[in-house]
Design a protein around this motif. Structure first.
Motif, PDB file in Angstrom:
ATOM      1  N   VAL A   1       0.835  -1.197   0.000  1.00 14.20           N
ATOM      2  CA  VAL A   1       0.000   0.000   0.000  1.00 14.20           C
ATOM      3  C   VAL A   1       0.870   1.246   0.000  1.00 14.20           C
ATOM      4  O   VAL A   1       1.905   1.286   0.667  1.00 14.20           O
ATOM      5  CB  VAL A   1      -0.934   0.009   1.233  1.00 14.20           C
ATOM      6  CG1 VAL A   1      -1.709   1.308   1.341  1.00 14.20           C
ATOM      7  CG2 VAL A   1      -1.893  -1.173   1.178  1.00 14.20           C
ATOM      8  N   ALA A   2       0.456   2.247  -0.743  1.00 16.55           N
ATOM      9  CA  ALA A   2       1.099   3.566  -0.739  1.00 16.55           C
ATOM     10  C   ALA A   2       0.119   4.548  -0.104  1.00 16.55           C
ATOM     11  O   ALA A   2      -1.020   4.654  -0.530  1.00 16.55           O
ATOM     12  CB  ALA A   2       1.446   4.001  -2.149  1.00 16.55           C
ATOM     13  N   VAL A   3       0.559   5.220   0.956  1.00 12.83           N
ATOM     14  CA  VAL A   3      -0.239   6.242   1.628  1.00 12.83           C
ATOM     15  C   VAL A   3       0.459   7.561   1.364  1.00 12.83           C
ATOM     16  O   VAL A   3       1.641   7.715   1.665  1.00 12.83           O
ATOM     17  CB  VAL A   3      -0.337   5.962   3.145  1.00 12.83           C
ATOM     18  CG1 VAL A   3      -1.097   7.062   3.846  1.00 12.83           C
ATOM     19  CG2 VAL A   3      -1.000   4.627   3.399  1.00 12.83           C
ATOM     20  N   HIS A   4      -0.258   8.522   0.783  1.00 13.75           N
ATOM     21  CA  HIS A   4       0.373   9.769   0.341  1.00 13.75           C
ATOM     22  C   HIS A   4      -0.636  10.906   0.324  1.00 13.75           C
ATOM     23  O   HIS A   4      -1.843  10.666   0.295  1.00 13.75           O
ATOM     24  CB  HIS A   4       0.965   9.571  -1.058  1.00 13.75           C
ATOM     25  CG  HIS A   4      -0.034   9.038  -2.035  1.00 13.75           C
ATOM     26  ND1 HIS A   4      -0.917   9.833  -2.729  1.00 13.75           N
ATOM     27  CD2 HIS A   4      -0.327   7.754  -2.404  1.00 13.75           C
ATOM     28  CE1 HIS A   4      -1.690   9.086  -3.498  1.00 13.75           C
ATOM     29  NE2 HIS A   4      -1.362   7.813  -3.319  1.00 13.75           N
TER      30      HIS A   4
ATOM     31  N   GLY B   1     -13.049   1.796   5.267  1.00 12.21           N
ATOM     32  CA  GLY B   1     -13.041   0.552   6.031  1.00 12.21           C
ATOM     33  C   GLY B   1     -11.967   0.487   7.095  1.00 12.21           C
ATOM     34  O   GLY B   1     -12.022  -0.332   8.005  1.00 12.21           O
ATOM     35  N   PHE B   2     -10.971   1.357   7.003  1.00 12.80           N
ATOM     36  CA  PHE B   2      -9.892   1.403   7.992  1.00 12.80           C
ATOM     37  C   PHE B   2     -10.155   2.471   9.055  1.00 12.80           C
ATOM     38  O   PHE B   2      -9.304   2.748   9.888  1.00 12.80           O
ATOM     39  CB  PHE B   2      -8.555   1.688   7.305  1.00 12.80           C
ATOM     40  CG  PHE B   2      -8.165   0.632   6.314  1.00 12.80           C
ATOM     41  CD1 PHE B   2      -7.644  -0.583   6.730  1.00 12.80           C
ATOM     42  CD2 PHE B   2      -8.347   0.841   4.954  1.00 12.80           C
ATOM     43  CE1 PHE B   2      -7.296  -1.561   5.816  1.00 12.80           C
ATOM     44  CE2 PHE B   2      -7.997  -0.127   4.035  1.00 12.80           C
ATOM     45  CZ  PHE B   2      -7.477  -1.336   4.461  1.00 12.80           C
TER      46      PHE B   2
ATOM     47  N   ASN C   1      -3.126   1.655  10.933  1.00 12.16           N
ATOM     48  CA  ASN C   1      -4.400   0.941  10.817  1.00 12.16           C
ATOM     49  C   ASN C   1      -4.367  -0.072   9.680  1.00 12.16           C
ATOM     50  O   ASN C   1      -4.859  -1.187   9.819  1.00 12.16           O
ATOM     51  CB  ASN C   1      -5.548   1.922  10.602  1.00 12.16           C
ATOM     52  CG  ASN C   1      -5.985   2.594  11.879  1.00 12.16           C
ATOM     53  OD1 ASN C   1      -5.217   2.689  12.830  1.00 12.16           O
ATOM     54  ND2 ASN C   1      -7.199   3.089  11.906  1.00 12.16           N
ATOM     55  N   ILE C   2      -3.796   0.304   8.556  1.00 14.27           N
ATOM     56  CA  ILE C   2      -3.709  -0.623   7.418  1.00 14.27           C
ATOM     57  C   ILE C   2      -2.771  -1.779   7.757  1.00 14.27           C
ATOM     58  O   ILE C   2      -3.076  -2.938   7.488  1.00 14.27           O
ATOM     59  CB  ILE C   2      -3.257   0.115   6.141  1.00 14.27           C
ATOM     60  CG1 ILE C   2      -4.322   1.131   5.721  1.00 14.27           C
ATOM     61  CG2 ILE C   2      -2.978  -0.879   5.013  1.00 14.27           C
ATOM     62  CD1 ILE C   2      -3.882   2.068   4.611  1.00 14.27           C
ATOM     63  N   ARG C   3      -1.628  -1.481   8.367  1.00 14.14           N
ATOM     64  CA  ARG C   3      -0.647  -2.513   8.730  1.00 14.14           C
ATOM     65  C   ARG C   3      -1.254  -3.527   9.696  1.00 14.14           C
ATOM     66  O   ARG C   3      -0.953  -4.718   9.624  1.00 14.14           O
ATOM     67  CB  ARG C   3       0.594  -1.864   9.341  1.00 14.14           C
ATOM     68  CG  ARG C   3       1.773  -2.801   9.450  1.00 14.14           C
ATOM     69  CD  ARG C   3       3.028  -2.095   9.962  1.00 14.14           C
ATOM     70  NE  ARG C   3       3.531  -1.161   8.956  1.00 14.14           N
ATOM     71  CZ  ARG C   3       3.558   0.167   9.093  1.00 14.14           C
ATOM     72  NH1 ARG C   3       3.142   0.735  10.208  1.00 14.14           N
ATOM     73  NH2 ARG C   3       4.030   0.935   8.138  1.00 14.14           N
TER      74      ARG C   3
END
Length: 114
Positions: A26-29, A55-56, A81-83
């Motif tokens: 996943v890329a969070v930016h 959803g997260f 949260n994603i991790r």
């Protein structure tokens, strides 16, 4: 070839969309065009696809930042949260009220608790 209907989150989070990555990364930016919100994408093996953050626990209002100082801490919260959902599936579908498909996290399944 259409995107896979389901992929599994790898738990690897990047601050941008790197050239070499694995399926489910996943890329969070920060959002495109200098918009004041955090965006996310997931790699499906062929391309980066939009990842819905609802959803997260980060709806439209939960991923907005007021100034540049808030970006880092908000990105870390979202990444954490994603991790924590590593190994969970995301599904390529339409979010409620949207005409654009994204990968959606639907939460923990009941079978996880058995």
């Amino acid at each position: 070839m259409p995107p896979p209907a389901q992929i599994t989150l790898s738990g690897v989070i990047h601050p941008c969309k790197p050239l070499f990555t694995g399926i489910g990364d996943v890329a969070v930016h920060p959002g495109a065009g200098k918009t004041p919100f955090i965006d996310a994408a997931v790699f499906d093996g062929k391309a980066w696809r939009a990842l819905d953050l609802q959803g997260f626990g980060f709806g439209a209002g939960g991923r907005v930042f007021a100034n540049a100082k808030e970006i880092g801490s908000l990105m870390r919260q979202i990444a954490q949260n994603i991790r924590s959902c590593q190994g969970s599936p995301v599904y390529y579908d339409y979010p409620y009220g949207s005409s654009r498909r994204k990968y959606l996290f639907r939460g923990v399944t009941f079978s996880t608790f058995l």
